[in-house]
Design a protein around this motif. Structure first.
Motif, short mmCIF file in Angstrom:
data_model
loop_
_atom_site.label_atom_id
_atom_site.label_comp_id
_atom_site.label_asym_id
_atom_site.label_seq_id
_atom_site.Cartn_x
_atom_site.Cartn_y
_atom_site.Cartn_z
N TYR B 39 0.84 -1.19 0.00
CA TYR B 39 0.00 0.00 0.00
C TYR B 39 0.88 1.24 0.00
N ASN B 40 0.25 2.39 -0.09
CA ASN B 40 0.99 3.65 0.03
C ASN B 40 0.08 4.67 0.73
N CYS B 41 0.63 5.83 1.01
CA CYS B 41 -0.14 6.92 1.63
C CYS B 41 -1.45 7.10 0.86
N MET B 56 -3.81 9.88 -7.76
CA MET B 56 -2.97 8.74 -8.14
C MET B 56 -2.65 7.87 -6.93
N LEU B 57 -2.34 8.50 -5.80
CA LEU B 57 -2.01 7.72 -4.61
C LEU B 57 -3.21 6.90 -4.16
N ARG B 60 -4.12 3.99 -6.64
CA ARG B 60 -3.28 2.79 -6.56
C ARG B 60 -3.76 1.88 -5.43
N LEU B 104 -2.18 4.64 -14.58
CA LEU B 104 -2.05 3.42 -13.77
C LEU B 104 -1.51 2.26 -14.61
N VAL B 107 2.07 1.19 -14.40
CA VAL B 107 2.56 0.36 -13.29
C VAL B 107 1.72 -0.92 -13.20
#
Lengths: 134, 288
Positions: B39-41, B56-57, B60, B104, B107
Motif C-alpha cells: 500500500y501507500n499513503c 494517483m495515490l 493505486r 495506472l 505500473v
C-alpha cells in the motif's frame, strides 16, 4: 510556457487587471496567506446555504500556489517522504521492529518505486523540487 | 465478515495503541482483517498541494484492494474519506477514470470500481450492528462517564460521505453506550481538532484542544473517546500545551474507542495497550 506554470500575473493580465488585483492575488497565493490555515474540516462546505464548495476552493487555491513554487515546509517534507518511501512519514526501523513485540503483524510492504512513477506522471516530483528552490 | 485493513501512515508511525486495540477487538468480534499486500499513503496529506497526486495515490490503493476482491476498512477517517472520495470520483467520471487508468497502466494497474471503503466505526454501526456489540459485552462499563469526539472526516463532506449528520453525530455515541458507559453531551461537539493545520501553525490546534477539553471537563466527563489517530494526537499530545495556555490542569485521558470496547468485552488494559497512553486513565480503570 508550461501549462502547469500559469502564474497569478498571467491570470490577472488575462482578465485585463493589474496593480492592486495582481497584488491581491499574490497575497492570497503566498506562504503567509490564510489559505494555509484552513484545516479542511468541510464544516463551511456542509453548512453553506448556497452550496458553495469553499473547501474545494481552498484546495484549488493551494494547488495553484504550489504550481508557482509556494509549498509550505510541512507539505514539502511529507511530499518528499511519499516520493522516497511511499508513506507520508519515514517510519524508523526501530518502530517497525517494535511491532513484533506488540504482537502486531509486520507492516505491509510499501513498494516505493511504482508510487514514485505514478507521482512523476503528474509532475509531483517537479512540484516538490520547485518548492525547494524557495 | 472479512475486510482489507488499510493502515495509513500516522498509525504505524506513532499511534500503535490504536492499531493494537483495534486488531484485538475486531478479531474478537469475529471480523477478519486481511492486511493490504502492499500500500501507500492515501493521498490526504498532499491533496493540499496537488489534487492530481492525491488521485494517483488513492487510486493505486483502490486497485490493490480490487485485486484482493475485498472492501477496505480504515482506522483513520482521513484515509477513509480520501479513498472513498477518489473511489466515487473515478466510478462516476468516465473521462477522469480513463485519464487515471492510462497512468495506472504504466505500473500494471487498472481501476475497475469494484470495491467500497469505510471507516471501521461506520462498519460497526452499519454492517456489524450495535445490538450485536451489546451481546458481546461481558463487563458493562456502567461507572464510566465519558464524552465523544467523532472528528470531521467520517461524515464530512456530508453529501459525499452520506453517513450521519456531522453537526449532530450519533454513531460513536451509540457505540460508546453499547459498552454500558455514559456518553455526556457538551457544547459544540462537532468542533474540529485542528490536526491538519498543526504543521502550519501549532497555535491553532492548541487553542482548539484547550477549548474543547475545557467543555468536556466542564460537563464532568472522565475521558474523551476518539476514532481518529490525528484527533487523538491533538487531544493527548497537545493537552499539556493547551493546559499551559489556559493556566489550568485538564488531565483528560484520550482513549481510542476499541480500547473502551475491549474493556467491556473483558480484555485487560494491557492487552488493549491502555498503558501506552500518555495521560493514564488510572482513575477510570479503577471503576471496572
Amino acid at each position: 510556457m508550461d501549462e502547469r506554470e500559469a502564474s497569478t500575473v498571467v491570470m490577472a493580465k488575462n482578465t485585463g487587471r493589474s496593480g492592486l488585483a495582481v497584488e491581491k492575488l499574490r497575497q492570497i497565493l503566498s506562504e503567509d496567506s490564510s489559505i494555509w490555515r484552513c484545516s479542511i474540516c468541510f464544516t463551511c462546505l456542509d453548512v453553506c446555504p448556497r452550496d458553495a464548495e469553499f473547501t474545494e476552493f481552498m484546495i484549488a487555491l493551494r494547488n495553484l500556489a504550489a504550481l508557482q513554487g509556494i509549498v509550505p515546509t510541512v507539505y514539502r517534507e511529507q511530499g518528499s517522504a511519499i516520493l522516497e518511501t511511499g508513506l507520508a512519514f519515514k517510519i524508523p526501523e526501530s518502530r517497525v521492529k517494535m511491532r513484533e513485540r506488540y504482537g502486531l503483524p509486520p507492516l505491509p510492504r510499501v513498494d516505493a518505486e511504482p508510487v514514485r512513477r505514478l507521482l512523476e506522471s503528474v509532475d509531483f516530483d517537479k512540484l516538490i523540487q520547485r518548492g525547494e528552490k524557495k | 465478515m472479512k475486510y482489507l485493513l488499510f493502515l495509513g501512515c500516522v498509525i504505524p508511525y506513532r499511534v500503535q495503541s490504536y492499531e493494537i486495540s483495534a486488531r484485538k477487538v475486531l478479531g474478537e468480534l469475529g471480523i477478519e482483517l486481511v492486511d493490504m499486500p502492499t500500500y501507500n499513503c492515501c493521498g490526504f496529506p498532499i491533496e493540499a498541494i496537488s489534487y492530481e497526486a492525491r488521485l494517483m495515490l488513492a487510486a493505486r490503493n483502490l486497485c490493490i484492494a480490487e485485486e484482493q476482491g475485498l472492501d477496505i476498512i480504515t482506522l483513520c477517517p482521513g484515509c477513509a474519506e480520501t479513498l472513498h472520495h477518489t473511489n466515487v470520483e473515478l466510478k462516476e467520471d468516465e473521462e477522469l477514470r480513463n485519464t487515471v487508468n492510462e497512468r495506472l497502466s504504466e505500473v500494471g494497474l487498472e481501476f475497475k470500481g469494484k470495491i467500497n471503503v469505510k471507516h471501521f466505526a461506520r462498519m460497526l454501526v452499519e454492517d456489524f450492528g450495535v445490538e450485536k456489540i451489546k451481546d458481546r459485552v461481558v463487563r458493562p462499563l456502567e461507572k464510566f462517564v465519558v464524552a465523544q469526539h467523532t472528528g470531521c472526516h467520517i461524515a464530512r463532506p456530508k453529501k459525499l460521505m452520506q453517513f450521519e449528520d456531522p453537526e449532530n453525530p450519533t454513531a460513536l455515541k451509540k457505540l460508546i453506550e453499547a459498552t454500558g458507559a455514559t456518553c455526556l453531551s457538551y457544547e459544540d461537539e462537532a468542533q474540529c481538532c485542528g490536526g491538519p493545520v498543526s504543521g502550519i501553525d501549532r497555535e491553532i490546534p492548541i487553542q482548539l484542544v484547550g477549548d474543547k477539553l475545557k467543555r468536556v471537563k466542564g460537563v464532568g466527563a472522565q475521558a474523551l473517546i476518539t476514532i481518529c489517530p490525528y484527533c487523538h494526537l491533538m487531544y493527548e499530545g497537545m493537552q499539556p500545551l493547551a493546559e499551559r495556555k489556559l493556566g489550568e490542569k485538564l488531565r483528560i485521558p484520550v482513549i481510542h474507542y476499541p480500547q473502551l470496547l475491549g474493556l467491556a468485552m473483558g480484555m485487560s488494559p494491557e492487552e488493549l495497550a491502555l498503558n501506552m497512553l500518555k495521560i493514564k486513565p488510572t482513575q477510570l480503570l479503577e471503576k471496572i
